[in-house]
Scaffold this active site. Structure first.
Site, PDB file in Angstrom:
ATOM      1  N   GLU A   1      -0.605   0.935  -5.571  1.00 14.86           N
ATOM      2  CA  GLU A   1      -0.157  -0.275  -4.890  1.00 14.86           C
ATOM      3  C   GLU A   1      -0.384  -1.536  -5.704  1.00 14.86           C
ATOM      4  OE1 GLU A   1      -3.090  -1.055  -1.472  1.00 14.86           O
ATOM      5  OE2 GLU A   1      -3.448   1.042  -2.017  1.00 14.86           O
TER       6      GLU A   1
ATOM      7  N   HIS B   1       0.835  -1.208   0.000  1.00 16.19           N
ATOM      8  CA  HIS B   1       0.000   0.000   0.000  1.00 16.19           C
ATOM      9  C   HIS B   1       0.876   1.267   0.000  1.00 16.19           C
ATOM     10  CE1 HIS B   1      -3.406   2.507   0.605  1.00 16.19           C
ATOM     11  NE2 HIS B   1      -3.376   2.573   1.928  1.00 16.19           N
TER      12      HIS B   1
END
Length: 308
Positions: A282, A177
């Site tokens: 991500e 992330h």
């Protein structure tokens, strides 16, 4: 060689998912002539990274909160073994903690292999509470060994390798992330997604849409999309006058996220205007693209980042 660590004692409350070796948070400095990064043992969390002579490419907020029950804002949270509140049998679930337990766990560091360019963290089934293991898609009998490698230099490479150490299939979701630092997100755009289909998580029901424009842009409204693509991407940053290139492996999806001006602004770890300072891009394997591993099999999800 530049290796170092900073310890913060007594700053967490409650019972951590993985008990630390001591009552401290450790942040490690991995630095060499080509680049440097700060990495925390809590969550195996890359806090920032910059090539030598450059402003940090990985964004961190002005205030970094260290708490055993909360993930560090910014950097690169490791999402495992479920994404968001989870997804199974074609339907969203309601698992906690959000985005899985890996980013809230105190990982083990392999000090013998640590250099001024590389560090490896590990997390095993035995490190995690049984009630949390029961929430993995493949259930309470799931067994795993996770190794997270971070390589620092002119490029940053992060790689999460999960091995099924059990006798049954292991099914899980994962993502890296990554918060990318930009001068102002409203003057930045992402190239490489034209024609890709995505799920729009800002709308109830997650409708599927197609990226028709050449670039993904940001105007202060929330952006939360799961693209079915693994192409190389570029973040063009007009304010800092640079381009960030992102390459992935082992990924079937790309998530693009920015909370915009109206979501989470003013929270304890995100200032009212800090949404302008980053965009998340991500590598992911989530929802219908969850990873399935046979006993003994492994899968690596990785992301390599560089400036051009």
């Amino acid at each position: 060689m530049k290796l170092g660590e900073v310890r913060f004692g007594g700053s967490h409350t409650g019972t951590p998912i993985l008990s630390p070796m001591s009552n401290t948070f450790v942040i490690r400095n991995i630095a060499n002539d080509d680049g440097s990064a700060l990495i925390g043992d809590h969550g195996a969390h890359v806090i920032n990274w910059a090539p030598s002579g450059q402003t940090s490419v990985i964004w961190q907020p002005k205030a970094v909160r260290l708490c055993a029950q909360s993930a560090v804002r910014g950097g690169i949270p490791v999402i495992f073994p479920w994404f968001n509140a989870g997804f199974a049998n074609g339907q969203p679930t309601n698992k906690t903690p959000r985005h899985g337990f890996a980013r809230l766990s105190f990982w083990h560091v392999d000090k013998e292999s640590m250099t001024d360019r590389h560090i490896q963290y590990t997390l095993d089934t035995d490190d995690v509470d049984a009630a949390l293991l029961d929430q993995i898609i493949s259930g309470a009998n799931s067994r795993f060994h996770a190794a997270y490698d971070v390589t620092v230099g002119t490029e940053l490479t992060v790689a999460l390798t999960v091995t099924n150490t059990g006798d049954d299939s292991l099914v899980y979701e994962s993502a890296l992330h990554t918060y990318f630092h930009v001068g102002d997100v409203t003057y930045a755009h992402i190239l490489g997604l034209r024609g890709a289909h995505y799920l729009d998580a800002t709308v109830d029901g997650f409708p599927e849409r197609e990226q028709s424009a050449d670039a993904v842009t940001f105007n202060g409204s929330p952006v939360d999309r799961v693209y079915d693509t693994t192409d190389e991407l570029q973040i063009h940053d007009d304010v800092l006058d640079r381009t960030i290139v992102i390459e992935t492996a082992g990924s079937s999806q790309t998530v693009v996220w920015n909370p915009g001006a109206t979501i989470e602004s003013g929270s304890s770890d995100l200032g009212e205007t800090e949404w302008r300072d980053f965009v998340c891009v991500e590598a992911a394997a989530c929802r219908d693209h969850a990873v399935t591993l046979a006993p003994g099999a492994s899968h690596t999800l990785s992301q390599t980042i560089r400036l051009v």
